[in-house]
Design a protein around this motif. Sequence first.
Motif, PDB file in Angstrom:
ATOM      1  N   ARG A  37       0.445  -0.854  12.024  1.00  0.00           N
ATOM      2  CA  ARG A  37       0.865   0.538  12.271  1.00  0.00           C
ATOM      3  C   ARG A  37       2.164   0.574  13.066  1.00  0.00           C
ATOM      4  O   ARG A  37       3.055   1.373  12.794  1.00  0.00           O
ATOM      5  N   ASP A  38       2.263  -0.295  14.069  1.00  0.00           N
ATOM      6  CA  ASP A  38       3.473  -0.330  14.899  1.00  0.00           C
ATOM      7  C   ASP A  38       4.702  -0.753  14.090  1.00  0.00           C
ATOM      8  O   ASP A  38       5.786  -0.181  14.238  1.00  0.00           O
ATOM      9  N   ASP A  39       4.532  -1.775  13.234  1.00  0.00           N
ATOM     10  CA  ASP A  39       5.656  -2.225  12.407  1.00  0.00           C
ATOM     11  C   ASP A  39       6.084  -1.139  11.423  1.00  0.00           C
ATOM     12  O   ASP A  39       7.262  -0.993  11.108  1.00  0.00           O
ATOM     13  N   CYS A  40       5.116  -0.384  10.934  1.00  0.00           N
ATOM     14  CA  CYS A  40       5.411   0.693   9.990  1.00  0.00           C
ATOM     15  C   CYS A  40       6.292   1.763  10.635  1.00  0.00           C
ATOM     16  O   CYS A  40       7.327   2.135  10.087  1.00  0.00           O
ATOM     17  N   THR A  41       5.881   2.227  11.799  1.00  0.00           N
ATOM     18  CA  THR A  41       6.658   3.276  12.463  1.00  0.00           C
ATOM     19  C   THR A  41       8.004   2.744  12.938  1.00  0.00           C
ATOM     20  O   THR A  41       8.995   3.481  12.933  1.00  0.00           O
ATOM     21  N   ALA A  42       8.059   1.460  13.334  1.00  0.00           N
ATOM     22  CA  ALA A  42       9.323   0.873  13.765  1.00  0.00           C
ATOM     23  C   ALA A  42      10.307   0.774  12.599  1.00  0.00           C
ATOM     24  O   ALA A  42      11.519   0.859  12.790  1.00  0.00           O
ATOM     25  N   GLY A  44      10.561   2.942  10.292  1.00  0.00           N
ATOM     26  CA  GLY A  44      10.882   4.286   9.827  1.00  0.00           C
ATOM     27  C   GLY A  44       9.900   4.828   8.804  1.00  0.00           C
ATOM     28  O   GLY A  44      10.176   5.821   8.149  1.00  0.00           O
ATOM     29  N   GLN A  46       5.969   6.189   7.396  1.00  0.00           N
ATOM     30  CA  GLN A  46       4.946   7.143   7.803  1.00  0.00           C
ATOM     31  C   GLN A  46       3.583   6.622   7.384  1.00  0.00           C
ATOM     32  O   GLN A  46       3.437   6.048   6.301  1.00  0.00           O
ATOM     33  N   ILE A  47       2.589   6.857   8.218  1.00  0.00           N
ATOM     34  CA  ILE A  47       1.221   6.475   7.906  1.00  0.00           C
ATOM     35  C   ILE A  47       0.638   7.545   6.980  1.00  0.00           C
ATOM     36  O   ILE A  47       0.661   8.724   7.299  1.00  0.00           O
ATOM     37  N   CYS A  57       1.273   2.455   4.643  1.00  0.00           N
ATOM     38  CA  CYS A  57       2.562   2.791   5.237  1.00  0.00           C
ATOM     39  C   CYS A  57       3.525   3.136   4.108  1.00  0.00           C
ATOM     40  O   CYS A  57       3.774   2.325   3.221  1.00  0.00           O
TER      41      CYS A  57
END
Length: 68
Positions: A37-42, A44, A46-47, A57
Amino acid sequence: MRMRRILSLALAAATLAGVSAVGAVSAGAASSPNISRDDCTAAGGQIVSRPYAGEACALPDGTTQAIT
């Protein structure tokens, strides 16, 4: 002579099928890695929630990856 030719063609076909299967598995694994989840938001992304499949992601380039 004819039997040897038939056996060599069968062996060549089996080898080609084996190489194709290994290539397809490798390509599938390489094209769909899991992401946190962290790598996804980093990155750019969206979950997104997928019915019966959990969360994924959605990255800006249009690809989706399963979340670990």
